[in-house]
Design an enzyme around this catalytic site. Structure first.
Site, PDB file in Angstrom:
ATOM      1  N   PHE A   1       0.835  -1.214   0.000  1.00 46.30           N
ATOM      2  CA  PHE A   1       0.000   0.000   0.000  1.00 46.30           C
ATOM      3  C   PHE A   1       0.867   1.260   0.000  1.00 46.30           C
ATOM      4  O   PHE A   1       0.891   1.991   0.985  1.00 46.30           O
ATOM      5  CB  PHE A   1      -0.896   0.027   1.237  1.00 46.30           C
ATOM      6  CG  PHE A   1      -1.750  -1.196   1.427  1.00 46.30           C
ATOM      7  CD1 PHE A   1      -1.447  -2.122   2.428  1.00 46.30           C
ATOM      8  CD2 PHE A   1      -2.860  -1.419   0.628  1.00 46.30           C
ATOM      9  CE1 PHE A   1      -2.239  -3.243   2.618  1.00 46.30           C
ATOM     10  CE2 PHE A   1      -3.658  -2.536   0.815  1.00 46.30           C
ATOM     11  CZ  PHE A   1      -3.347  -3.457   1.814  1.00 46.30           C
ATOM     12  N   PRO A   2       1.591   1.554  -1.080  1.00 38.26           N
ATOM     13  CA  PRO A   2       2.557   2.659  -1.056  1.00 38.26           C
ATOM     14  C   PRO A   2       1.944   4.055  -1.003  1.00 38.26           C
ATOM     15  O   PRO A   2       2.660   5.017  -0.746  1.00 38.26           O
ATOM     16  CB  PRO A   2       3.341   2.472  -2.360  1.00 38.26           C
ATOM     17  CG  PRO A   2       2.432   1.708  -3.250  1.00 38.26           C
ATOM     18  CD  PRO A   2       1.601   0.824  -2.370  1.00 38.26           C
ATOM     19  N   LYS A   3       0.630   4.177  -1.240  1.00 42.30           N
ATOM     20  CA  LYS A   3       0.057   5.535  -1.241  1.00 42.30           C
ATOM     21  C   LYS A   3      -0.694   5.829   0.054  1.00 42.30           C
ATOM     22  O   LYS A   3      -1.620   6.615   0.090  1.00 42.30           O
ATOM     23  CB  LYS A   3      -0.883   5.707  -2.444  1.00 42.30           C
ATOM     24  CG  LYS A   3      -0.122   5.742  -3.739  1.00 42.30           C
ATOM     25  CD  LYS A   3      -0.825   6.506  -4.816  1.00 42.30           C
ATOM     26  CE  LYS A   3       0.096   6.639  -6.005  1.00 42.30           C
ATOM     27  NZ  LYS A   3      -0.521   7.243  -7.159  1.00 42.30           N
ATOM     28  N   ASN A   4      -0.293   5.186   1.122  1.00 35.62           N
ATOM     29  CA  ASN A   4      -1.015   5.299   2.376  1.00 35.62           C
ATOM     30  C   ASN A   4      -0.247   6.189   3.351  1.00 35.62           C
ATOM     31  O   ASN A   4       0.916   5.942   3.633  1.00 35.62           O
ATOM     32  CB  ASN A   4      -1.189   3.884   2.935  1.00 35.62           C
ATOM     33  CG  ASN A   4      -1.767   3.882   4.306  1.00 35.62           C
ATOM     34  OD1 ASN A   4      -1.090   4.208   5.282  1.00 35.62           O
ATOM     35  ND2 ASN A   4      -3.028   3.519   4.418  1.00 35.62           N
TER      36      ASN A   4
END
Lengths: 290, 331
Positions: free
Chosen positions: B108-111
Site C-alpha cells: 500500500f505505497p500511497k497510504n
C-alpha cells in the site's frame, strides 16, 4: 451537448452502492466523516441538502466527537484528528448547527496542535504537513477563534514551504503539489497573508497544470484528474488568476468524467466514480458556472 | 495465528485464543449518513478490535489483531495509533516491526499512515536506521518514482537522520531513468541547497546549469529542467543575465523549430529582465510569427508573446497578459 447531470449525482450520493466486496467502501470506513462532508456539500451545491435528515446527520457527527479532548474522529470510535475535526465543523456549518458545539473545547483541541515553529500536527502522534495548517486555520476561522493560535508563526511556517517555482509542498523542500498549494494558499488567504505569494509565478505554475485534454494535473508530467479541478482552480481563484486557464476545455473534461447513467464523477473519463471525485467535479463545475 | 493480510484465517469467533472476548459492533445509529457496506471478515475484525481498544488491552494478541485489521484497511489510523501503544507496552522488537511495515508499505505505497508509522519507528531506532529507510524508499521508487509520501519520507530521513553521501548520484540515476520525473528534479534542488556535504547553491551552480541544459537539449518540452534552471538563479538576476549559456540554450531549441514553448517563455523572462538579444534571435522568432500580426515596430518580447498566444492556446490569456505587462524598456 454535455451538461452537468445534477439529478443523477444526487441519486448517486443518496444511495451509495451496497456491495460487500467493494474494497473502496472498506477503505473509507475510517474517514467516513470526510465522505459525509463531500457527499453533503455536493448535495448542497445541487440544492438538495434537504433530502438528508438533518437531525440524524448532526447526531451522527456528534457521535464522532471526543468529549475528553474536543476533537472529532473519522468515524464512531475512531481517534480524534484535525482532518476529521474540520469536516465535522464544516458539516455543522452546512446545517447551520454550530450551536451544538462546545466551541471553546474544539478550538482548544485545534490550537493545541500548533508546534513551536508554527506548523500543525495532525494529532497527538505528531505528523506535520501543511494540510494540517489549512485544517486548523480554516476550522478556527469558522469558529471565530483565530486568536487561540500564533498566526504569525503559522504563516511563517507555510511560507517556509514555498518553493522556487512559486508553489508549496507538504514540508519545507517538499515538491510543489496542487493539493498542498490549495492548503497553503487557502490558509494564507484566511489569515490575510497573500502578500507572501508571488501570484504571477504561482499563477503560471498553476495554469501550466492544464493538459491537452483540458483537465488539470497536480504536478508536471502527471495525468489530469478531476480533483485538481478543485485544488488548482480554487487556488487560481484565490489569487485572481483563474482566467489564465481555458475554462471551456476544463468544463468539457469534468463533464466527460461523469457516469451519465448511474451518476457520480470519476478521476478521469471512463473510470469508476466515487464520492471524493463527485464532490470535486461538482465544485469545480460550480465555479465554472456549469 | 495471524497473517499480514488476514485473508485466509479462521474467523475470530472460532479461534480459542479469542474465546473470552465479546466483540463490540459498530454503532451507526438508525440511519447512518453515507452508509458503507462491509465484508464479513472486515466487520468481524473491527468488532474484535473495538473490544480490545475499548478495554485498552495492550497484549500480543491485540498486536496480531491490529496486523489483521491493517491488512484489511491500512488507512485506519486509529488501529495504527493503538498498535504503537501496544508496541510500547510490550517493549516489542522494533527491527521486527520495521520488517512488518516494509511488507505492508510495499502493498500500500500511497497510504499516509504507513509512512507516519515508519517515521515513528525510525525516530525510535535512531540515526542507524537511516540506511534502511533510504534503501526502502528506493525500493518503492522502482515501482512509483513520483510517490509523494515516499519523497516526503526520504527528505525527512535525510534531514533527521543523515545519509546524504549518495543523494546527488541517486537523483542523477532517477533523472537518467526518467528525465520527466519532476520529483527527482525537486530532490536534486533539495540536495544542492540542504546537503551539508556540498557547497550550497552558489558553489554548485555552474555544474548544475550544465546538467540542466543537457537535459533541456534532450527533451526541450520537459517542464522540470527549465524550472530547475530558473531556480538556480533565484534572487540573482545579474548572474542570470551574464551567463551566456541560458540564452544560448533557448536559441538552440528555437533553431530546431520543435518543442520550443518553454524556450520561448524563458526568452521572454530574460527579455523582461533586460536581456539584449542578438539579431539571430529576432530572425528566428520572426520566422515563427504569423506575418499578419507582426510589424517592423514590434519589439521582440511582444513577438514572443504573440507566438506563445498562438502555439499555446490553452494559456492564451496568460500570454496576452504578459504582453500587456511588458516592462517599458524591453527589447
Amino acid at each position: 451537448m454535455e451538461k452537468l447531470e445534477g439529478e443523477k449525482h444526487v441519486k448517486y450520493i443518496l444511495s451509495v452502492e451496497k456491495r460487500k466486496d467493494d474494497f473502496e467502501s472498506l477503505v473509507m470506513d475510517h474517514l467516513r466523516i470526510n465522505g459525509a462532508y463531500w457527499g453533503l456539500t455536493t448535495l448542497d451545491l445541487l440544492h438538495k441538502l434537504d433530502c438528508v435528515d438533518q437531525e440524524e446527520a448532526v447526531s451522527w457527527v456528534m457521535q464522532c466527537y471526543h468529549e475528553d479532548c474536543g476533537g472529532f474522529g473519522g468515524n464512531v470510535g475512531h481517534d480524534p484528528h484535525l482532518l476529521y475535526t474540520l469536516s465535522a465543523v464544516q458539516i455543522l456549518v452546512l446545517f447551520d448547527k454550530l450551536d451544538v458545539l462546545d466551541v471553546e473545547k474544539v478550538s482548544n483541541y485545534v490550537s493545541g496542535l500548533q508546534n513551536e515553529d508554527g506548523s500543525f500536527s495532525g494529532d497527538m502522534w505528531g505528523e506535520i504537513d501543511t494540510r494540517f495548517s489549512y485544517c486548523a486555520i480554516c476550522c478556527l476561522s469558522i469558529l471565530h477563534r483565530m486568536d487561540k493560535i500564533n498566526v504569525e508563526k503559522a504563516v511563517n511556517y507555510i511560507v517556509s514551504c514555498k518553493n522556487l517555482d512559486g508553489g508549496f509542498g507538504c514540508t519545507p523542500g517538499g515538491e510543489s503539489h496542487a493539493g498542498q498549494i490549495f492548503c497553503c494558499i487557502g490558509a494564507l488567504a484566511i489569515t490575510g497573508s497573500l502578500h507572501h505569494v508571488d501570484k504571477d509565478l504561482l499563477g503560471w505554475w498553476l495554469c501550466e497544470r492544464q493538459c491537452k485534454d483540458g483537465g488539470l494535473n497536480g504536478r508536471p508530467e502527471k495525468f489530469a484528474d478531476v480533483c485538481y479541478s478543485w485544488w488548482v482552480l480554487s487556488s487560481l481563484i484565490i489569487i485572481d488568476r483563474a482566467h489564465w486557464i481555458d475554462k471551456s476545455k476544463l468544463i468539457n473534461f469534468i463533464l466527460n468524467c461523469q457516469d451519465k447513467e448511474k451518476g457520480g464523477i470519476s478521476d478521469r473519463p471512463d473510470n469508476a466514480v466515487d464520492v471524493f471525485h463527485t464532490y470535486f467535479g461538482v465544485a469545480g463545475a460550480n465555479y465554472l458556472s456549469v | 495465528m495471524s497473517s499480514d493480510d488476514g485473508e485466509e484465517c479462521l474467523p475470530l469467533s472460532q479461534r480459542p485464543e479469542w474465546a473470552d472476548v465479546r466483540p463490540v459492533p459498530q454503532d451507526d445509529g438508525p440511519k447512518p449518513v453515507v452508509p458503507i457496506h462491509y465484508r464479513e471478515n472486515f466487520r468481524e475484525a473491527m468488532d474484535y478490535f473495538r473490544a480490545v481498544y475499548l478495554a485498552d488491552e495492550r497484549s500480543l494478541r491485540s498486536l496480531n489483531l491490529t496486523s489483521e485489521v491493517i491488512g484489511l484497511n491500512p488507512g485506519n489510523y486509529t488501529v495504527w495509533h493503538f498498535r504503537r501503544l501496544v508496541l510500547e507496552a510490550l517493549n516489542a522488537d522494533l527491527h521486527e516491526e520495521r520488517d512488518y511495515v516494509d511488507r505492508v508499505a510495499e502493498r500500500f505505497p500511497k497510504n499516509y499512515q504507513i509512512w507516519h508509522h515508519r517515521r515513528w519507528l525510525a525516530e525510535k531506532l535512531g540515526p542507524k536506521a537511516a540506511d534502511k529507510e533510504l534503501e526502502f524508499t528506493k525500493k518503492i521508487f522502482t515501482i512509483d518514482a513520483k510517490n509523494y509520501h515516499t519523497w516526503s519520507h526520504r527528505q525527512w530521513v535525510l534531514l533527521a537522520l543523515g545519509g546524504w553521501d549518495d543523494e546527488l548520484d541517486y537523483c542523477q540515476k532517477l533523472i537518467e531513468n526518467d528525465v520527466f520525473n519532476n520529483s527527482a528534479w525537486n530532490q536534486r534542488y533539495f540536495v544542492i541547497t540542504k546537503s551539508p556535504l556540498l557547497g550550497g547553491l552558489q558553489a554548485m551552480r555552474e555544474s548544475e546549469v550544465s546538467f540542466a541544459i543537457k537535459a533541456i537539449l534532450t527533451n526541450p518540452q520537459n517542464e522540470s529542467p527549465w524550472r530547475y534552471l530558473r531556480g538556480l538563479y533565484k534572487g540573482d538576476i545579474e548572474q542570470l543575465l551574464s551567463d551566456n549559456q541560458v540564452p544560448e540554450v533557448c536559441l538552440q531549441v528555437l533553431k530546431s523549430g520543435r518543442n520550443f514553448l518553454f524556450a520561448l517563455s524563458m526568452l521572454l523572462d530574460l527579455l523582461c529582465f533586460g536581456f539584449q538579444p542578438s539579431d539571430e534571435f529576432k530572425r528566428i522568432v520572426e520566422g515563427l510569427t504569423n506575418s499578419e500580426s507582426s510589424s517592423s515596430d514590434t519589439n521582440l518580447a511582444t513577438s514572443v508573446c504573440n507566438v506563445l498566444e498562438t502555439v499555446d492556446p490553452l494559456r492564451a490569456n496568460y500570454w496576452a497578459w504578459r504582453r500587456r505587462t511588458l516592462p517599458s524598456m524591453v527589447c
